[in-house]
Design a protein around this motif. Structure first.
Motif: not given
Length: 541
Positions: A133, A149, A276, A157, A190-191, A151-155, A135
């Motif tokens: 992703v 970060y 992404a 990743k 954030r994972g 609105d980003l899903d980086v869990d 970022a």
């Protein structure tokens, strides 16, 4: 009777002389400073690398000087030494493997041609595999209304982030937010499981990819906690790498934005929103680990005031350097005369001068720290584990790499704009016939790049002085700085020679002496300026 009369006369004369010496301003001794520099930068010490025998000799020399001055030990167990434990990691150069996969192709990148990676101080066998992703810069700075970060899903990743910071960020505050520690922290929170950093046109101008190849064999060091585990690391981040521009282009080849479009956006002062990437990564490497130790050296001159003697003005200088050059054919010893035998020698001479004066009201704490060249680690360890109460350290005056090659007429005090130490510096400079100049390189954020910053991070107002650019003679101080940085910095040529100006060394010592003495004798402890970012961020935490 005559011997008694003579003895009384001599005693009276000695007492009178000592009284005069104690009340006058003692002068720094150029030959003493020179002797310290020549010893600390001698080939015998082999470049004073952290954990080496040469650096151990340097620390014993410093402790011996403190002993001769009658200073009190401020290390551990009644000694002058604070032993700092480290994990030292080396990358197995044949081990890195990195493959990028997409619907279009599978591409194996070459190390170190396409990407760089360093040893892991957490994992001997590091492996990460997953989606990627983008970022932005990977920065979260609510004070500047910036969150890459959002609105980003980086869990689970691997995040891809731009090196550096947005151009509109304030220089020093931006350096804090753009540090590897801050970026790693926010990614881990954030994972994220890995980080890939990519260069930018700005970063490439400052530090070209090709120049980074000189540091392939450099070990990584981290201090250890009581359980023997490294501190200031994020185990959630399993692996990390730095991509060349060519390799980075592969990441964005089929992405919503190409790398060139991202570069165009940041050149215009914009930070592209994250997204992404249609790429996954499989990346592994191996590192070797060993435990080493190296010493900080600390001593105290007790204060005279019944109450204020329980507070400390801290002088710091790093005693380490970078050891032996692996890519040089002839003289391989990086003696580190200017970096930082000079600063350490000024520390020792400052300590001597304090013992020749009436005791200041506050106590003076002298600390020669290790592992500055490895990331300010010795200062960080001392600031987090001080041998005096942490809240009793009221100020730090740092001595790092003064370029002592010319007679200077002004001084630069990095950090003076953040606290009322600015007044102490300006007054001390004026007493010496010097002026206080503005920071000539604000874009380099030097306030965050030496040992004093580790004290700042514990809430201690700090200053870092260097000779200014107004010089006597045909050349400017800036010319001397640029010549040193271009020809001698972190090279075997940083050694004692006829270019040193020892009178400049005495002047530099005396102005730093006056800064610390005024802090030690004033009624109020130094304070951050109202609303200062670093004061708000670190003081009282």
């Amino acid at each position: 009777m005559k011997p008694i009369i003579l003895l009384a006369a001599v005693t009276g004369l000695v007492s009178s002389t000592l009284s005069v010496a104690a009340t006058s301003n003692p002068e720094a001794d150029a030959e003493r400073i020179r002797a310290h520099v020549e010893f600390l930068a001698d080939d015998l010490l082999r470049g004073r690398d952290t954990g080496s025998r040469g650096h151990q000799i340097a620390t014993r020399y410093i402790a011996s000087e403190f002993t001769q001055l009658g200073l009190e030990p401020a290390g551990e167990d009644g000694t002058f030494f604070q032993t700092v434990p480290f994990r030292q990691a080396y990358l197995k150069q044949e081990s890195p493997r990195l493959v990028l996969s997409s619907d279009h192709a599978k591409l194996a990148l070459d190390y170190p041609k396409d990407y760089l990676t360093g040893p892991s101080t957490v994992y001997q066998e590091a492996h990460v595999s997953g989606e990627m992703v983008f970022a932005g810069y990977g920065i979260v700075a609510p004070e500047l209304e910036h969150d890459d970060y959002a609105d980003l899903d980086v869990d689970g990743k691997v995040v891809v982030i731009l090196s550096g910071k947005p151009a509109h960020f304030p220089s020093e505050e931006g350096a804090h937010f753009a540090s590897g520690h801050e970026k790693g922290k926010h990614a881990a929170q954030r994972g994220a499981i890995g980080i890939v950093s990519i260069t930018t046109p700005t970063i490439e101008k400052i530090r070209p990819y090709q120049s980074r190849l000189n540091y392939l064999h450099t070990p990584s060091l981290r201090t250890l906690d009581e359980s023997g585990e490294p501190v200031s690391v994020f185990p959630e981040i399993k692996n990390s790498a730095f991509f060349s521009k060519k390799a980075a282009e592969q990441l964005f080849a089929h992405a919503p934005m190409s790398l060139d479009e991202i570069y165009a956006a940041i050149e215009q002062g914009n930070t592209p929103a994250g997204f992404a990437l249609p790429v996954s990564i499989d990346f592994s490497k191996s590192s070797t680990h060993e435990r080493i130790e190296s010493d900080n050296v600390a001593a105290i001159l007790p204060g005279s005031d019944p109450e204020l003697k329980n507070e400390y003005v801290v002088y710091s200088a790093h005693s380490d350097h970078i050891g032996i050059a692996k890519t040089v054919k002839k003289d391989k010893i990086n003696n580190g005369a200017m970096d930082n035998a000079t600063g350490t020698s000024v520390l020792l001479e400052t300590a001597r001068l304090f013992t020749q004066m009436p005791k200041p009201r506050r106590s003076i704490l002298f600390v020669a720290v290790t592992a500055e060249e490895k990331g300010l680690l010795g200062a960080d360890y001392f600031a987090r584990n001080p041998t005096v109460p942490g809240d009793a350290m009221v100020a730090n005056v740092n001595l790092d790499m003064p370029i002592l090659k010319y007679q200077f007429e002004d001084v630069i005090a990095f950090g003076a704009n953040h606290s009322d130490l600015q007044h102490n510096v300006a007054d001390a400079a004026e007493q010496m016939g010097l002026s206080l100049a503005e920071d000539p390189w604000p874009e380099q954020a030097l306030f965050t790049r030496s040992d004093h910053y580790m004290f700042v991070k514990q809430g201690v107002p700090s200053v870092f002085l260097v000779p200014g650019f107004t010089a006597k003679g045909d050349k400017s101080g800036e010319d001397y700085f640029k010549e040193f940085l271009g020809s001698d910095y972190h090279k075997p040529s940083d050694e004692v020679n006829e270019d040193f100006n020892w009178q400049a060394a005495t002047l530099f010592t005396e102005v730093n002496l006056r800064i610390g003495r005024s802090i030690a004798n004033q009624d109020q402890r130094p304070a951050w300026f109202d609303g200062d970012f670093f004061g708000n961020t670190f003081a009282g935490k």
